[in-house]
Design a protein around this motif. Structure first.
Motif, PDB file in Angstrom:
ATOM      1  N   PRO A  48      48.678  39.877  -4.892  1.00 19.72           N
ATOM      2  CA  PRO A  48      49.498  40.495  -3.849  1.00 19.72           C
ATOM      3  C   PRO A  48      48.861  41.733  -3.210  1.00 19.72           C
ATOM      4  O   PRO A  48      49.009  41.955  -2.004  1.00 19.72           O
ATOM      5  CB  PRO A  48      50.789  40.865  -4.589  1.00 19.72           C
ATOM      6  N   GLU A  49      48.151  42.520  -3.989  1.00 17.24           N
ATOM      7  CA  GLU A  49      47.587  43.760  -3.448  1.00 17.24           C
ATOM      8  C   GLU A  49      46.544  43.488  -2.365  1.00 17.24           C
ATOM      9  O   GLU A  49      46.515  44.172  -1.337  1.00 17.24           O
ATOM     10  CB  GLU A  49      47.002  44.620  -4.575  1.00 17.24           C
ATOM     11  N   GLU A  50      45.661  42.506  -2.578  1.00 15.54           N
ATOM     12  CA  GLU A  50      44.651  42.243  -1.551  1.00 15.54           C
ATOM     13  C   GLU A  50      45.290  41.622  -0.311  1.00 15.54           C
ATOM     14  O   GLU A  50      44.835  41.854   0.807  1.00 15.54           O
ATOM     15  CB  GLU A  50      43.505  41.389  -2.078  1.00 15.54           C
ATOM     16  N   LEU A  51      46.365  40.876  -0.490  1.00 18.03           N
ATOM     17  CA  LEU A  51      47.060  40.317   0.664  1.00 18.03           C
ATOM     18  C   LEU A  51      47.743  41.423   1.465  1.00 18.03           C
ATOM     19  O   LEU A  51      47.710  41.415   2.698  1.00 18.03           O
ATOM     20  CB  LEU A  51      48.076  39.268   0.212  1.00 18.03           C
ATOM     21  N   ILE A  52      48.336  42.383   0.779  1.00 16.95           N
ATOM     22  CA  ILE A  52      48.933  43.532   1.462  1.00 16.95           C
ATOM     23  C   ILE A  52      47.837  44.320   2.175  1.00 16.95           C
ATOM     24  O   ILE A  52      48.011  44.765   3.314  1.00 16.95           O
ATOM     25  CB  ILE A  52      49.713  44.426   0.480  1.00 16.95           C
ATOM     26  N   GLY A  53      46.694  44.487   1.519  1.00 21.76           N
ATOM     27  CA  GLY A  53      45.568  45.190   2.137  1.00 21.76           C
ATOM     28  C   GLY A  53      45.101  44.503   3.412  1.00 21.76           C
ATOM     29  O   GLY A  53      44.877  45.153   4.443  1.00 21.76           O
ATOM     30  N   ALA A  54      44.964  43.190   3.369  1.00 23.45           N
ATOM     31  CA  ALA A  54      44.537  42.443   4.560  1.00 23.45           C
ATOM     32  C   ALA A  54      45.575  42.573   5.671  1.00 23.45           C
ATOM     33  O   ALA A  54      45.233  42.784   6.844  1.00 23.45           O
ATOM     34  CB  ALA A  54      44.297  40.974   4.204  1.00 23.45           C
ATOM     35  N   ALA A 120      47.888  57.915  15.192  1.00 29.27           N
ATOM     36  CA  ALA A 120      49.116  57.351  15.766  1.00 29.27           C
ATOM     37  C   ALA A 120      49.275  55.893  15.361  1.00 29.27           C
ATOM     38  O   ALA A 120      50.382  55.447  15.039  1.00 29.27           O
ATOM     39  CB  ALA A 120      49.095  57.493  17.286  1.00 29.27           C
ATOM     40  N   ALA A 121      48.193  55.139  15.348  1.00 27.95           N
ATOM     41  CA  ALA A 121      48.259  53.734  14.926  1.00 27.95           C
ATOM     42  C   ALA A 121      48.631  53.630  13.451  1.00 27.95           C
ATOM     43  O   ALA A 121      49.439  52.782  13.061  1.00 27.95           O
ATOM     44  CB  ALA A 121      46.920  53.044  15.188  1.00 27.95           C
ATOM     45  N   LYS A 122      48.074  54.499  12.621  1.00 23.72           N
ATOM     46  CA  LYS A 122      48.408  54.503  11.186  1.00 23.72           C
ATOM     47  C   LYS A 122      49.892  54.750  10.985  1.00 23.72           C
ATOM     48  O   LYS A 122      50.542  54.076  10.194  1.00 23.72           O
ATOM     49  CB  LYS A 122      47.593  55.564  10.443  1.00 23.72           C
ATOM     50  N   ALA A 123      50.448  55.693  11.714  1.00 23.68           N
ATOM     51  CA  ALA A 123      51.854  56.050  11.548  1.00 23.68           C
ATOM     52  C   ALA A 123      52.801  54.998  12.116  1.00 23.68           C
ATOM     53  O   ALA A 123      53.922  54.852  11.633  1.00 23.68           O
ATOM     54  CB  ALA A 123      52.126  57.392  12.220  1.00 23.68           C
ATOM     55  N   ASN A 124      52.350  54.259  13.120  1.00 18.85           N
ATOM     56  CA  ASN A 124      53.264  53.400  13.856  1.00 18.85           C
ATOM     57  C   ASN A 124      53.058  51.908  13.706  1.00 18.85           C
ATOM     58  O   ASN A 124      53.860  51.136  14.247  1.00 18.85           O
ATOM     59  CB  ASN A 124      53.230  53.780  15.338  1.00 18.85           C
ATOM     60  N   CYS A 125      52.037  51.463  12.986  1.00 20.20           N
ATOM     61  CA  CYS A 125      51.911  50.011  12.823  1.00 20.20           C
ATOM     62  C   CYS A 125      53.043  49.530  11.913  1.00 20.20           C
ATOM     63  O   CYS A 125      53.467  50.238  10.990  1.00 20.20           O
ATOM     64  CB  CYS A 125      50.523  49.623  12.323  1.00 20.20           C
ATOM     65  N   PRO A 126      53.591  48.351  12.175  1.00 20.47           N
ATOM     66  CA  PRO A 126      54.729  47.871  11.397  1.00 20.47           C
ATOM     67  C   PRO A 126      54.493  47.798   9.889  1.00 20.47           C
ATOM     68  O   PRO A 126      55.413  48.073   9.117  1.00 20.47           O
ATOM     69  CB  PRO A 126      54.996  46.482  11.989  1.00 20.47           C
ATOM     70  N   VAL A 127      53.289  47.465   9.452  1.00 24.97           N
ATOM     71  CA  VAL A 127      53.045  47.391   8.004  1.00 24.97           C
ATOM     72  C   VAL A 127      53.037  48.792   7.400  1.00 24.97           C
ATOM     73  O   VAL A 127      53.555  49.000   6.306  1.00 24.97           O
ATOM     74  CB  VAL A 127      51.762  46.597   7.677  1.00 24.97           C
TER      75      VAL A 127
END
Length: 143
Positions: A48-54, A120-127
């Motif tokens: 699960p961790e690598e899938l979350i990372g991807a 801004a992208a780090k803060a606002n991407c849905p994941v």
């Protein structure tokens, strides 16, 4: 607008001797194996961790592409990885961090502007919004 995507997992057996399979609605993963050994012992298979990372890396990179476009910039190349940390705690295990690393070539971008847009992208991407972990970002502008 509401979009729903589905991922699924199947499992049989106990924790250490069991076997699982991960699938995605799109077919990108179709009964891909995972288990205790691939998660905790570095053996072949997914976890699960690598899938979350991807997922985090992909989502962040797409979000940055949108933000760059809004700023009148287009990336020539962006490569992002996300290292997801799983730690044993008093009450079992927890995913405690996702460390994004970005290398990008963006003609016309200053480093200050790039850092601001990447943050801004780090803060606002849905994941990023989904994860309840410490999310860090290391961004490198090449070029």
């Amino acid at each position: 607008m509401k979009i729903v995507r589905q991922g699924s997992a199947a499992w049989s057996g106990g924790l250490k001797d069991g076997r699982g399979a991960i699938s995605t609605e799109s077919g990108a993963l179709d009964a891909y194996p995972y288990g205790f050994a691939s998660r905790f012992e570095g053996q072949k298979g997914s976890n699960p961790e690598e899938l979350i990372g991807a997922a985090h890396a992909a989502c962040f990179t797409m979000a940055l592409s949108l933000i760059l476009g809004e700023a009148g910039l287009t990336a020539e190349k962006m490569e992002t990885s996300a290292k997801v940390t799983l730690e044993k705690q008093d009450q079992g295990f927890a995913i405690t961090a996702s460390a994004l690393t970005l290398k990008a070539k963006i003609p016309g971008a200053s480093d200050a502007q790039f850092q601001e847009l990447a943050a801004a992208a780090k803060a606002n991407c849905p994941v990023s919004k989904l994860l309840k972990a410490d999310i860090s970002l290391e961004a490198t502008l090449e070029g």
